[in-house]
Motif scaffolding. Structure first.
Motif, PDB file in Angstrom:
ATOM      1  N   MET A 154       0.739  -1.662   0.216  1.00 36.78           N
ATOM      2  CA  MET A 154       0.236   0.094  -0.135  1.00 36.78           C
ATOM      3  C   MET A 154       0.928   1.263   0.211  1.00 36.78           C
ATOM      4  O   MET A 154       0.595   2.240  -0.817  1.00 36.78           O
ATOM      5  N   VAL A 155       2.446   1.281   0.821  1.00 37.46           N
ATOM      6  CA  VAL A 155       2.822   2.534   0.683  1.00 37.46           C
ATOM      7  C   VAL A 155       3.588   2.838  -1.017  1.00 37.46           C
ATOM      8  O   VAL A 155       3.667   3.482  -1.172  1.00 37.46           O
ATOM      9  N   LYS A 156       3.768   1.240  -1.563  1.00 36.91           N
ATOM     10  CA  LYS A 156       4.112   1.656  -2.589  1.00 36.91           C
ATOM     11  C   LYS A 156       3.059   1.868  -3.438  1.00 36.91           C
ATOM     12  O   LYS A 156       3.953   2.847  -4.600  1.00 36.91           O
ATOM     13  N   PHE A 157       1.532   2.069  -3.451  1.00 36.61           N
ATOM     14  CA  PHE A 157       1.151   2.378  -4.317  1.00 36.61           C
ATOM     15  C   PHE A 157       0.631   3.636  -4.229  1.00 36.61           C
ATOM     16  O   PHE A 157      -0.733   3.639  -4.147  1.00 36.61           O
ATOM     17  N   SER A 158       0.830   4.512  -3.507  1.00 37.48           N
ATOM     18  CA  SER A 158       0.298   5.491  -2.457  1.00 37.48           C
ATOM     19  C   SER A 158       0.035   6.614  -3.373  1.00 37.48           C
ATOM     20  O   SER A 158      -0.676   7.554  -3.098  1.00 37.48           O
ATOM     21  N   MET A 159       0.930   6.468  -4.465  1.00 40.65           N
ATOM     22  CA  MET A 159       0.748   7.655  -5.096  1.00 40.65           C
ATOM     23  C   MET A 159       0.504   7.581  -6.435  1.00 40.65           C
ATOM     24  O   MET A 159       0.781   7.583  -7.681  1.00 40.65           O
ATOM     25  N   LEU A 160      -0.625   6.091  -6.167  1.00 39.82           N
ATOM     26  CA  LEU A 160      -1.604   6.110  -7.409  1.00 39.82           C
ATOM     27  C   LEU A 160      -1.751   6.920  -7.786  1.00 39.82           C
ATOM     28  O   LEU A 160      -2.070   7.662  -9.449  1.00 39.82           O
ATOM     29  N   ALA A 161      -2.815   8.112  -6.843  1.00 42.44           N
ATOM     30  CA  ALA A 161      -3.319   8.880  -7.553  1.00 42.44           C
ATOM     31  C   ALA A 161      -2.896  10.168  -8.580  1.00 42.44           C
ATOM     32  O   ALA A 161      -2.833  10.746  -9.259  1.00 42.44           O
ATOM     33  N   PRO A 162      -1.806  10.547  -7.429  1.00 39.45           N
ATOM     34  CA  PRO A 162      -1.070  11.853  -8.033  1.00 39.45           C
ATOM     35  C   PRO A 162      -0.459  11.263  -9.522  1.00 39.45           C
ATOM     36  O   PRO A 162      -0.072  12.129 -10.517  1.00 39.45           O
ATOM     37  N   VAL A 163       0.340  10.246  -9.551  1.00 36.15           N
ATOM     38  CA  VAL A 163       0.512  10.417 -10.733  1.00 36.15           C
ATOM     39  C   VAL A 163      -0.372   9.582 -12.070  1.00 36.15           C
ATOM     40  O   VAL A 163       0.025  10.057 -13.600  1.00 36.15           O
ATOM     41  N   MET A 164      -1.742   9.070 -11.449  1.00 34.08           N
ATOM     42  CA  MET A 164      -2.780   9.311 -12.731  1.00 34.08           C
ATOM     43  C   MET A 164      -3.609  10.367 -13.052  1.00 34.08           C
ATOM     44  O   MET A 164      -3.492  11.252 -14.354  1.00 34.08           O
ATOM     45  N   VAL A 165      -3.293  11.921 -12.089  1.00 32.94           N
ATOM     46  CA  VAL A 165      -3.379  12.730 -12.639  1.00 32.94           C
ATOM     47  C   VAL A 165      -2.722  13.521 -12.236  1.00 32.94           C
ATOM     48  O   VAL A 165      -2.311  15.077 -14.268  1.00 32.94           O
ATOM     49  N   ILE A 166      -1.627  13.837 -11.176  1.00 32.25           N
ATOM     50  CA  ILE A 166      -0.604  15.128 -12.229  1.00 32.25           C
ATOM     51  C   ILE A 166       0.470  14.961 -12.447  1.00 32.25           C
ATOM     52  O   ILE A 166       0.737  15.981 -13.740  1.00 32.25           O
ATOM     53  N   ALA A 167       0.845  13.651 -13.449  1.00 32.85           N
ATOM     54  CA  ALA A 167       1.693  12.502 -14.819  1.00 32.85           C
ATOM     55  C   ALA A 167       0.841  13.209 -15.544  1.00 32.85           C
ATOM     56  O   ALA A 167       1.018  12.265 -16.648  1.00 32.85           O
ATOM     57  N   GLY A 168      -0.776  12.120 -15.317  1.00 30.88           N
ATOM     58  CA  GLY A 168      -1.475  12.523 -16.628  1.00 30.88           C
ATOM     59  C   GLY A 168      -1.040  11.255 -17.616  1.00 30.88           C
ATOM     60  O   GLY A 168      -1.472  11.072 -18.032  1.00 30.88           O
ATOM     61  N   VAL A 169      -0.802   9.966 -16.368  1.00 30.27           N
ATOM     62  CA  VAL A 169      -0.619   8.510 -16.642  1.00 30.27           C
ATOM     63  C   VAL A 169      -2.516   7.992 -16.273  1.00 30.27           C
ATOM     64  O   VAL A 169      -2.280   7.465 -15.205  1.00 30.27           O
ATOM     65  N   LEU A 170      -3.299   7.562 -17.091  1.00 27.81           N
ATOM     66  CA  LEU A 170      -4.568   7.137 -17.311  1.00 27.81           C
ATOM     67  C   LEU A 170      -4.573   5.794 -17.429  1.00 27.81           C
ATOM     68  O   LEU A 170      -5.379   5.230 -16.899  1.00 27.81           O
ATOM     69  N   ASN A 171      -3.632   4.787 -17.941  1.00 28.54           N
ATOM     70  CA  ASN A 171      -3.525   3.408 -17.745  1.00 28.54           C
ATOM     71  C   ASN A 171      -2.906   2.908 -16.503  1.00 28.54           C
ATOM     72  O   ASN A 171      -2.066   2.885 -15.988  1.00 28.54           O
ATOM     73  N   PRO A 172      -3.906   2.634 -15.874  1.00 21.70           N
ATOM     74  CA  PRO A 172      -4.444   1.611 -14.832  1.00 21.70           C
ATOM     75  C   PRO A 172      -2.433   0.661 -14.884  1.00 21.70           C
ATOM     76  O   PRO A 172      -2.208   1.057 -13.472  1.00 21.70           O
ATOM     77  N   ALA A 173      -2.544  -0.079 -15.293  1.00 19.87           N
ATOM     78  CA  ALA A 173      -1.407  -0.747 -15.271  1.00 19.87           C
ATOM     79  C   ALA A 173      -0.557   0.319 -14.997  1.00 19.87           C
ATOM     80  O   ALA A 173       0.322  -0.083 -14.682  1.00 19.87           O
ATOM     81  N   LYS A 174      -0.012   0.652 -16.181  1.00 19.49           N
ATOM     82  CA  LYS A 174       1.276   1.478 -16.083  1.00 19.49           C
ATOM     83  C   LYS A 174       1.026   2.586 -14.992  1.00 19.49           C
ATOM     84  O   LYS A 174       2.079   3.546 -14.203  1.00 19.49           O
ATOM     85  N   ALA A 175       0.545   3.039 -14.345  1.00 20.94           N
ATOM     86  CA  ALA A 175       0.309   4.302 -13.576  1.00 20.94           C
ATOM     87  C   ALA A 175       0.369   3.350 -12.014  1.00 20.94           C
ATOM     88  O   ALA A 175       1.569   3.700 -11.365  1.00 20.94           O
ATOM     89  N   LEU A 176       0.204   2.235 -11.738  1.00 24.08           N
ATOM     90  CA  LEU A 176       0.386   1.520 -10.760  1.00 24.08           C
ATOM     91  C   LEU A 176       1.796   1.074 -10.826  1.00 24.08           C
ATOM     92  O   LEU A 176       2.533   0.936  -9.963  1.00 24.08           O
ATOM     93  N   LYS A 177       2.346   0.710 -12.150  1.00 21.62           N
ATOM     94  CA  LYS A 177       3.382   0.384 -12.050  1.00 21.62           C
ATOM     95  C   LYS A 177       4.909   1.929 -12.084  1.00 21.62           C
ATOM     96  O   LYS A 177       5.626   1.883 -11.195  1.00 21.62           O
TER      97      LYS A 177
END
Length: 271
Positions: free
Chosen positions: A157-180
């Motif tokens: 959960m710590v490793k994936f805590s940046m999921l929302a910032p990655v998807m919004v701030i970085a604009g990564v909308l691919n779910p698998a890529k955002a998780l990675k």
């Protein structure tokens, strides 16, 4: 880059201060007002489960969520859009309230898909071993594997805590890529992030307990009528709004620190 907790907190408060008017508007629309509306149209949502049977304490909870499932779902969706919109405010694109809300709405479905994918992965990686341990070794083996799984769950959960910032701030909308991307950006800083989250949670708990005592006394003084329910809903909305803003700002500041300067920041530096 080593994660700096002090810098993350200072950056988080700076993000709130620089966008306080827009932050207040979105938090009010998507967190405070929905809680207040729920207090009016579904007052049982504020009161929570009642008449708990000591012999079957889960019965009241099950009945509560069964009766209020639709309201809970709608509230969760609205607040999810609001949280994603708050993340959009903390980008370098300087969006308007309308732009931030649009970004939140666009990101919602990919974000939910990423969450579903994460739950499925956790169910397979952690849930299956626990089930096999119970089946093969009984309760003792299952409990031991369960403890190990819990530690791994916290780490994941710590490793994936940046999921929302990655998807919004970085604009990564691919779910698998955002998780990675979330996994990669936290590399080498998982322990520091966990410690930061624990310290933040402890501080919030202390403040929440004090606020809860004061607000609980106020609501109790008002009795059990409609006014009391609305005040309780407003207070819940206020707490929820403050909590949402705090979490989003902290995660945004943490991500920006770990990811380094964005292209917009670099461009501004040379202009």
């Amino acid at each position: 880059m080593k994660f700096d907790m002090g810098r993350a907190w200072n950056d988080a408060t700076g993000l709130i201060g620089a966008n306080r008017e827009l932050v207040a508007i979105i938090a009010a629309i998507f967190v405070f007002l929905p809680s207040l509306v729920m207090a009016i149209v579904a007052p049982q949502m504020v009161a929570g489960p009642t008449e708990v049977n000591p012999e079957d304490p889960m019965a009241a909870m099950t009945a509560f969520y069964s009766e209020n499932g639709v309201w809970i779902f709608l509230l969760a969706i609205v607040q999810a859009i609001g949280s994603l919109a708050l993340f959009a405010l903390f980008t370098d694109r300087r969006p308007t309230v309308g732009d931030a809300i649009k970004t939140g709405a666009i990101t919602l479905v990919p974000y939910l898909l990423a969450q579903i994918l994460l739950v499925l992965l956790l169910a397979v990686v952690l849930g299956v071993p626990i089930g096999l341990a119970f089946a093969a070794g009984g309760p003792t083996a299952g409990a031991l594997v369960g403890i190990i799984a819990f530690v791994l769950l916290v780490y994941v959960m710590v490793k994936f805590s940046m999921l929302a910032p990655v998807m919004v701030i970085a604009g990564v909308l691919n779910p698998a890529k955002a998780l990675k991307t979330s996994w990669d950006v936290t590399k080498g800083n998982s322990v520091r992030l966990l410690l930061f989250y624990i310290l933040l949670m402890l501080a919030v708990i202390v403040v929440a307990v004090v606020f809860g005592l004061v607000s609980g006394l106020l609501v109790a003084m008002l009795g059990t009528g409609a006014v009391s329910t609305m005040v309780a809903g407003a207070l819940n909305g206020l707490i929820g709004a403050v909590w949402a803003v705090l979490i989003v700002s902290v995660l945004s500041a943490s991500y920006r620190q770990l990811a380094g300067p964005s292209a917009a920041q670099v461009s501004d530096t040379f202009e």
